[in-house]
Design an enzyme around this catalytic site. Sequence first.
Site, mmCIF file in Angstrom:
data_model
loop_
_atom_site.group_PDB
_atom_site.id
_atom_site.type_symbol
_atom_site.label_atom_id
_atom_site.label_comp_id
_atom_site.label_asym_id
_atom_site.label_seq_id
_atom_site.Cartn_x
_atom_site.Cartn_y
_atom_site.Cartn_z
ATOM 1 N N SER A 95 0.871 -1.182 0.000
ATOM 2 C CA SER A 95 0.000 0.000 0.000
ATOM 3 C C SER A 95 0.901 1.224 0.000
ATOM 4 C CB SER A 95 -0.871 0.033 1.261
ATOM 5 O OG SER A 95 -1.637 -1.130 1.371
ATOM 6 N N LYS A 170 -7.339 1.776 -2.421
ATOM 7 C CA LYS A 170 -6.869 1.319 -1.111
ATOM 8 C C LYS A 170 -6.968 2.444 -0.071
ATOM 9 C CE LYS A 170 -4.702 -1.015 2.091
ATOM 10 N NZ LYS A 170 -5.204 -2.193 2.782
ATOM 11 N N LYS A 238 1.028 5.498 8.315
ATOM 12 C CA LYS A 238 1.578 5.683 6.961
ATOM 13 C C LYS A 238 0.436 5.864 5.952
ATOM 14 C CE LYS A 238 2.004 2.033 4.758
ATOM 15 N NZ LYS A 238 1.287 1.207 3.783
HETATM 16 P P1 NAD Z 1 5.681 -5.947 7.507
HETATM 17 O O1 NAD Z 1 6.400 -4.786 8.115
HETATM 18 O O2 NAD Z 1 5.279 -7.094 8.378
HETATM 19 O O3 NAD Z 1 6.524 -6.564 6.262
HETATM 20 C C1 NAD Z 1 7.287 -5.803 5.361
HETATM 21 C C2 NAD Z 1 8.527 -6.626 4.989
HETATM 22 O O4 NAD Z 1 9.284 -5.903 4.015
HETATM 23 C C3 NAD Z 1 9.468 -6.881 6.181
HETATM 24 O O5 NAD Z 1 9.678 -8.279 6.331
HETATM 25 C C4 NAD Z 1 10.750 -6.136 5.805
HETATM 26 O O6 NAD Z 1 11.931 -6.782 6.264
HETATM 27 C C5 NAD Z 1 10.662 -6.157 4.279
HETATM 28 N N1 NAD Z 1 11.476 -5.115 3.650
HETATM 29 C C6 NAD Z 1 11.499 -3.788 3.919
HETATM 30 N N2 NAD Z 1 12.346 -3.150 3.092
HETATM 31 C C7 NAD Z 1 12.882 -4.106 2.275
HETATM 32 C C8 NAD Z 1 13.809 -4.078 1.210
HETATM 33 N N3 NAD Z 1 14.380 -2.925 0.819
HETATM 34 N N4 NAD Z 1 14.110 -5.242 0.591
HETATM 35 C C9 NAD Z 1 13.543 -6.406 0.983
HETATM 36 N N5 NAD Z 1 12.652 -6.502 1.991
HETATM 37 C C10 NAD Z 1 12.329 -5.357 2.630
HETATM 38 O O7 NAD Z 1 4.398 -5.322 6.779
HETATM 39 P P2 NAD Z 1 3.042 -6.075 6.343
HETATM 40 O O8 NAD Z 1 2.066 -5.971 7.458
HETATM 41 O O9 NAD Z 1 3.370 -7.386 5.709
HETATM 42 O O10 NAD Z 1 2.531 -5.039 5.209
HETATM 43 C C11 NAD Z 1 3.109 -4.961 3.906
HETATM 44 C C12 NAD Z 1 2.267 -4.016 3.069
HETATM 45 O O11 NAD Z 1 0.928 -4.517 3.005
HETATM 46 C C13 NAD Z 1 2.176 -2.586 3.652
HETATM 47 O O12 NAD Z 1 2.176 -1.653 2.616
HETATM 48 C C14 NAD Z 1 0.840 -2.619 4.382
HETATM 49 O O13 NAD Z 1 0.270 -1.314 4.487
HETATM 50 C C15 NAD Z 1 0.029 -3.536 3.474
HETATM 51 N N6 NAD Z 1 -1.090 -4.229 4.137
HETATM 52 C C16 NAD Z 1 -0.923 -4.831 5.358
HETATM 53 C C17 NAD Z 1 -2.020 -5.461 5.959
HETATM 54 C C18 NAD Z 1 -1.909 -6.105 7.327
HETATM 55 O O14 NAD Z 1 -2.966 -6.429 7.910
HETATM 56 N N7 NAD Z 1 -0.724 -6.326 7.855
HETATM 57 C C19 NAD Z 1 -3.265 -5.495 5.308
HETATM 58 C C20 NAD Z 1 -3.378 -4.934 4.047
HETATM 59 C C21 NAD Z 1 -2.278 -4.297 3.462
#
Ligand code: NAD
Length: 295
Positions: A95, A170, A238
């Site tokens: 997102s 979104k 965010k």
């Molecule tokens: P998270 O923080 O658990 O996971 C993000 C991952 O990205 C981490 O494992 C981190 O190490 C990795 N990362 C960061 N920078 C990196 C890079 N340069 N190279 C490789 N890996 C890298 O976040 P999440 O909850 O999985 O969310 C991910 C996305 O999905 C976000 O944009 C969030 O807004 C969206 N989202 C999350 C949810 C939820 O319920 N958690 C629901 C819908 C959408």
Amino acid sequence: MKIGFIGLGIMGKPMSKNLLKAGHEVVCFDLNKSGMDEVAAAGAKRAASVADVARECSFLITMLPNSPQVRQVALDQGGIADNAKPGTLLVDMSSIAPLAAREIHDGLKARGIRMLDAPVSGGEPKAIEGTLSVMIGGAQKDFDEAKPVLATMAASVVRVGEIGAGNTAKLANQIVVAINIAALAEAMALATKAGVDPELVFQAIRGGLAGSTVMEAKAPMMLDRNIKPGFKIDLHIKDMGNILETGHAVNVPLPLSAAVMEMMQALKADDLGGADHSALVRYYEKIANLEVRRG
Ligand code: NAD
């Protein structure tokens, strides 16, 4: 199909496991080793870098925190633009800001790489079940190509317009979710302070007009005092930042979003940035001096 998956956090881990279950080959990478360990144990191949994933796969998925991380992985030195074959399709499921999605798309296009913005709604439970909702911006032919792959992780895959439109949808989703959770927290606080068991209030109102998917997911967490994410306050802050920035850019005042953003900022200042967004109830507990719990 061989799919490169970058970003194995709360969402990326179950999503990539569902690709494996559907019979796809997955080549995975995350800066954090523990995410890769879990997905490799389910059958994925580890890559040593973003560049490795991009060289090996011509269908790529990113599931990263926000615009700066997607920009870095896509466009910075050693990233997708430098290493992917022309014709590669990147489906960014993070997102991010709609404007950032358009800029990253344009940067990749200059190297012959295609991109869809494809953020999801549903959270970790639906990522595990493979029943996410995906909202997509980009070219119709790229959407048609990606849809069967995305359908293995989702119950709904809808194209809403050109690049950036997925993230605009979104943001609309996140406005409704944030304000709904705040309304639920406000209602639970009122019931508690007025001396009525909030659990019975939940049971009484869930089947009526006030009932919602948010209520079903978050009321039990509030009643159990469970703030384990789920979806972190920091990530919703965010999204609220992207919402307010986009609102200002297109000249739409968003007074309710602004109010909930400040409630979330108060929780972050109180060291609850890593808590689930249902911790909005803690904001009301603090200002009204009460505790919401099962009676
Ligand atoms: P998270 O923080 O658990 O996971 C993000 C991952 O990205 C981490 O494992 C981190 O190490 C990795 N990362 C960061 N920078 C990196 C890079 N340069 N190279 C490789 N890996 C890298 O976040 P999440 O909850 O999985 O969310 C991910 C996305 O999905 C976000 O944009 C969030 O807004 C969206 N989202 C999350 C949810 C939820 O319920 N958690 C629901 C819908 C959408």
